[in-house]
Design a protein around this motif. Structure first.
Motif, PDB file in Angstrom:
ATOM      1  N   MET A  30      35.570  62.522  30.102  1.00  0.00           N
ATOM      2  CA  MET A  30      34.319  61.878  29.774  1.00  0.00           C
ATOM      3  C   MET A  30      32.749  61.930  29.728  1.00  0.00           C
ATOM      4  SD  MET A  30      34.805  58.555  31.029  1.00  0.00           S
ATOM      5  CE  MET A  30      33.878  57.544  31.230  1.00  0.00           C
ATOM      6  N   ALA A  31      32.176  61.752  28.601  1.00  0.00           N
ATOM      7  CA  ALA A  31      31.256  61.472  27.957  1.00  0.00           C
ATOM      8  C   ALA A  31      30.151  61.201  28.627  1.00  0.00           C
ATOM      9  CB  ALA A  31      31.452  61.525  26.658  1.00  0.00           C
ATOM     10  N   GLU A  32      29.405  61.427  28.779  1.00  0.00           N
ATOM     11  CA  GLU A  32      27.933  60.948  29.065  1.00  0.00           C
ATOM     12  C   GLU A  32      27.035  60.305  28.006  1.00  0.00           C
ATOM     13  OE1 GLU A  32      25.971  63.449  31.342  1.00  0.00           O
ATOM     14  OE2 GLU A  32      27.654  64.026  32.773  1.00  0.00           O
ATOM     15  N   PHE A  33      25.695  59.768  28.524  1.00  0.00           N
ATOM     16  CA  PHE A  33      25.051  59.078  27.179  1.00  0.00           C
ATOM     17  C   PHE A  33      24.369  60.164  26.751  1.00  0.00           C
ATOM     18  CE2 PHE A  33      20.971  56.966  26.015  1.00  0.00           C
ATOM     19  CZ  PHE A  33      21.390  55.906  25.257  1.00  0.00           C
ATOM     20  N   LYS A  34      24.324  61.303  28.101  1.00  0.00           N
ATOM     21  CA  LYS A  34      22.667  62.412  27.007  1.00  0.00           C
ATOM     22  C   LYS A  34      23.573  63.100  26.154  1.00  0.00           C
ATOM     23  CE  LYS A  34      23.567  65.516  30.465  1.00  0.00           C
ATOM     24  NZ  LYS A  34      22.931  66.202  31.853  1.00  0.00           N
ATOM     25  N   ASP A  35      24.541  62.944  25.702  1.00  0.00           N
ATOM     26  CA  ASP A  35      25.591  63.666  25.621  1.00  0.00           C
ATOM     27  C   ASP A  35      26.070  63.578  23.681  1.00  0.00           C
ATOM     28  OD1 ASP A  35      26.158  66.097  26.945  1.00  0.00           O
ATOM     29  OD2 ASP A  35      28.019  65.055  27.424  1.00  0.00           O
ATOM     30  N   SER A  36      25.088  62.027  23.377  1.00  0.00           N
ATOM     31  CA  SER A  36      25.703  61.569  22.320  1.00  0.00           C
ATOM     32  C   SER A  36      24.260  62.217  21.618  1.00  0.00           C
ATOM     33  CB  SER A  36      25.817  60.153  22.224  1.00  0.00           C
ATOM     34  OG  SER A  36      26.754  59.487  23.219  1.00  0.00           O
ATOM     35  N   GLY A  37      24.309  61.095  19.733  1.00  0.00           N
ATOM     36  CA  GLY A  37      23.112  62.164  18.933  1.00  0.00           C
ATOM     37  C   GLY A  37      22.037  60.609  18.823  1.00  0.00           C
ATOM     38  N   MET A  38      20.886  60.977  18.269  1.00  0.00           N
ATOM     39  CA  MET A  38      19.743  60.119  18.435  1.00  0.00           C
ATOM     40  C   MET A  38      20.822  58.549  18.411  1.00  0.00           C
ATOM     41  SD  MET A  38      15.719  60.298  16.732  1.00  0.00           S
ATOM     42  CE  MET A  38      16.979  60.568  15.337  1.00  0.00           C
ATOM     43  N   TRP A  39      21.113  58.586  16.692  1.00  0.00           N
ATOM     44  CA  TRP A  39      21.423  57.450  16.265  1.00  0.00           C
ATOM     45  C   TRP A  39      22.454  56.523  16.727  1.00  0.00           C
ATOM     46  CZ3 TRP A  39      17.601  56.415  13.338  1.00  0.00           C
ATOM     47  CH2 TRP A  39      17.340  57.522  12.338  1.00  0.00           C
ATOM     48  N   LEU A  40      23.529  57.455  17.922  1.00  0.00           N
ATOM     49  CA  LEU A  40      24.959  56.906  18.794  1.00  0.00           C
ATOM     50  C   LEU A  40      24.062  56.264  19.863  1.00  0.00           C
ATOM     51  CD1 LEU A  40      27.084  56.228  17.977  1.00  0.00           C
ATOM     52  CD2 LEU A  40      27.870  58.248  19.500  1.00  0.00           C
ATOM     53  N   LYS A  41      23.170  56.900  20.103  1.00  0.00           N
ATOM     54  CA  LYS A  41      22.135  56.561  21.233  1.00  0.00           C
ATOM     55  C   LYS A  41      21.614  54.984  21.078  1.00  0.00           C
ATOM     56  CE  LYS A  41      21.314  60.710  24.317  1.00  0.00           C
ATOM     57  NZ  LYS A  41      20.323  61.762  23.936  1.00  0.00           N
ATOM     58  N   LEU A  42      20.934  54.924  20.045  1.00  0.00           N
ATOM     59  CA  LEU A  42      20.444  53.630  19.030  1.00  0.00           C
ATOM     60  C   LEU A  42      20.953  52.635  18.503  1.00  0.00           C
ATOM     61  CD1 LEU A  42      16.998  55.944  17.427  1.00  0.00           C
ATOM     62  CD2 LEU A  42      16.777  54.586  19.268  1.00  0.00           C
ATOM     63  N   THR A  43      22.008  53.328  18.157  1.00  0.00           N
ATOM     64  CA  THR A  43      23.324  51.901  18.326  1.00  0.00           C
ATOM     65  C   THR A  43      23.580  51.172  19.088  1.00  0.00           C
ATOM     66  OG1 THR A  43      23.845  53.063  16.231  1.00  0.00           O
ATOM     67  CG2 THR A  43      25.121  51.706  16.599  1.00  0.00           C
ATOM     68  N   GLU A  66      37.770  60.951  23.642  1.00  0.00           N
ATOM     69  CA  GLU A  66      39.121  60.888  22.729  1.00  0.00           C
ATOM     70  C   GLU A  66      37.975  60.327  21.652  1.00  0.00           C
ATOM     71  OE1 GLU A  66      38.709  59.561  25.862  1.00  0.00           O
ATOM     72  OE2 GLU A  66      40.377  61.179  26.918  1.00  0.00           O
ATOM     73  N   ALA A  67      37.312  59.375  21.904  1.00  0.00           N
ATOM     74  CA  ALA A  67      36.960  58.839  20.492  1.00  0.00           C
ATOM     75  C   ALA A  67      35.445  59.494  20.084  1.00  0.00           C
ATOM     76  CB  ALA A  67      36.021  56.911  21.214  1.00  0.00           C
ATOM     77  N   LYS A  68      34.450  60.199  20.606  1.00  0.00           N
ATOM     78  CA  LYS A  68      33.761  61.248  19.693  1.00  0.00           C
ATOM     79  C   LYS A  68      33.840  60.744  18.077  1.00  0.00           C
ATOM     80  CE  LYS A  68      30.889  61.753  22.948  1.00  0.00           C
ATOM     81  NZ  LYS A  68      29.479  60.478  23.321  1.00  0.00           N
ATOM     82  N   GLY A  69      32.840  61.275  17.805  1.00  0.00           N
ATOM     83  CA  GLY A  69      33.802  61.818  16.471  1.00  0.00           C
ATOM     84  C   GLY A  69      34.547  61.011  15.310  1.00  0.00           C
ATOM     85  N   ASN A  70      34.789  59.460  15.710  1.00  0.00           N
ATOM     86  CA  ASN A  70      35.903  58.844  14.631  1.00  0.00           C
ATOM     87  C   ASN A  70      35.057  57.777  14.013  1.00  0.00           C
ATOM     88  OD1 ASN A  70      38.322  57.324  14.376  1.00  0.00           O
ATOM     89  ND2 ASN A  70      38.528  56.768  16.577  1.00  0.00           N
ATOM     90  N   LYS A  71      35.263  58.374  12.584  1.00  0.00           N
ATOM     91  CA  LYS A  71      35.050  57.641  11.364  1.00  0.00           C
ATOM     92  C   LYS A  71      34.718  56.074  11.116  1.00  0.00           C
ATOM     93  CE  LYS A  71      32.287  61.557   9.827  1.00  0.00           C
ATOM     94  NZ  LYS A  71      30.613  61.216  11.114  1.00  0.00           N
ATOM     95  N   LEU A  72      35.995  56.101  11.641  1.00  0.00           N
ATOM     96  CA  LEU A  72      37.223  54.784  11.523  1.00  0.00           C
ATOM     97  C   LEU A  72      36.445  53.821  11.999  1.00  0.00           C
ATOM     98  CD1 LEU A  72      39.047  53.622   9.799  1.00  0.00           C
ATOM     99  CD2 LEU A  72      40.505  53.610  11.318  1.00  0.00           C
TER     100      LEU A  72
END
Length: 142
Positions: free
Chosen positions: A1-14, A66-72
């Motif tokens: 399970m990923a955490e919020f802090k592991d996401s990139g800046m733009w994904l957090k803002l999104t 599992e969904a990290k980086g899924n471009k679709l």
């Protein structure tokens, strides 16, 4: 399970802008913007559904490994975010014309406040779509 802090800046803002926009949109609808003609209600409901789909698409991107980086999923999120913002703004414009014909009978402060809240939510949806585009293109840092 990923955490919020592991996401990139733009994904957090999104994530933050679509969630706050969705809440503002719900608040604007609850105050009274939905009491209008059929065309604007249809557009506002479509905007709400696009907001809901966008919110459901961004949650796995932020919180599931599992969904990290899924471009679709990001592409579909961007489409739904832009559709949510545009349909809600167009519905508000049509609703504003309807409201002007009824303004003599109802207090206009409720209409002004609910319109402002829903417009802010729609603009946040558009901003979230822009942040999603930046995440998709890989612009910027972590």
């Amino acid at each position: 399970m990923a955490e919020f802090k592991d996401s990139g800046m733009w994904l957090k803002l999104t994530f933050l802008t679509i969630i706050i926009g969705f809440i503002l949109d719900l608040f604007g609808f609850g105050i009274g913007i939905m009491s209008s003609s059929g065309e604007s209600v249809g557009l506002l409901i479509a905007g709400f559904l696009f907001f809901l789909l966008g919110t459901f698409l961004i949650l796995p991107l932020v919180f599931l490994d599992e969904a990290k980086g899924n471009k679709l999923v990001i592409i579909f999120f961007i489409i739904f975010a832009f559709l949510a913002g545009l349909t809600t703004i167009i519905g508000i414009i049509i609703w504003g014309g309807y409201w002007e014909t009824k303004a003599a009978n109802v207090a206009s402060s409720v209409a002004t406040y609910s319109t402002m809240v829903a417009c802010c939510g729609s603009l946040l949806a558009l901003l979230s779509g822009i942040f999603g585009c930046l995440e998709l293109c890989g612009v910027g840092g972590k």
